[in-house]
Design an enzyme around this catalytic site. Structure first.
Site, PDB file in Angstrom:
ATOM      1  CD  GLU A   1     -27.306 -15.031  -4.309  1.00 26.46           C
ATOM      2  OE1 GLU A   1     -27.124 -16.136  -4.504  1.00 26.46           O
ATOM      3  OE2 GLU A   1     -27.591 -14.107  -5.282  1.00 26.46           O
TER       4      GLU A   1
ATOM      5  CE1 TYR B   1     -28.888 -27.318  14.164  1.00 29.36           C
ATOM      6  CE2 TYR B   1     -31.025 -26.646  14.888  1.00 29.36           C
ATOM      7  CZ  TYR B   1     -30.060 -27.526  15.213  1.00 29.36           C
ATOM      8  OH  TYR B   1     -30.104 -28.723  15.728  1.00 29.36           O
TER       9      TYR B   1
ATOM     10  CD  GLU C   1     -29.135 -21.817  -7.998  1.00 34.74           C
ATOM     11  OE1 GLU C   1     -27.975 -22.272  -7.507  1.00 34.74           O
ATOM     12  OE2 GLU C   1     -29.289 -21.087  -8.741  1.00 34.74           O
TER      13      GLU C   1
END
Length: 122
Positions: free
Chosen positions: A63, A10, A70
């Protein structure tokens, strides 16, 4: 043990998704390669390597978290929402702060060595 190894799958899937879909993540990966090559060429010290790896890890981490946040915001509020916009902006700001800090640390490590190299070549 199977659950443990599945977790790595994952994680790599998430990294691949970020690399495939996020331009900024790819830019950070290119900067990572540049920093690693420069470190090797300039034969930086163990302590300097540690600082470089900390910077790389922190920039990639922020990041990735920004990307995840987001995406989550887009699920929660697909239509425009001013507060969601602020959340996204703040998250992007965290990446910017980390990247600028890393750039300064990289400059402190690499610039003197590069200037010395240029001076000796001249």
């Amino acid at each position: 043990m199977k659950k443990f190894t599945r977790g790595f799958g994952y994680a790599f899937k998430g990294l691949w998704y970020a690399a495939k879909t996020q331009l900024n993540f790819r830019v950070h990966l290119i900067c990572t390669i540049i920093a690693l090559v420069l470190g090797y060429i300039l034969d930086i010290s163990v302590t300097e390597w540690l600082w470089i790896f900390i910077c790389i890890g922190l920039v990639l981490l922020t990041e990735l978290l920004n990307t995840a946040l987001e995406l989550l915001c887009d699920v929660i509020s697909p239509e425009y929402n001013e507060k969601i916009g602020h959340v996204k902006d703040i998250s992007a700001g965290a990446v910017l702060v980390t990247a600028i800090t890393s750039l300064v640390i990289g400059a402190v490590i690499f610039l003197p060595k590069l200037l010395l190299l240029i001076h000796h070549a001249a």
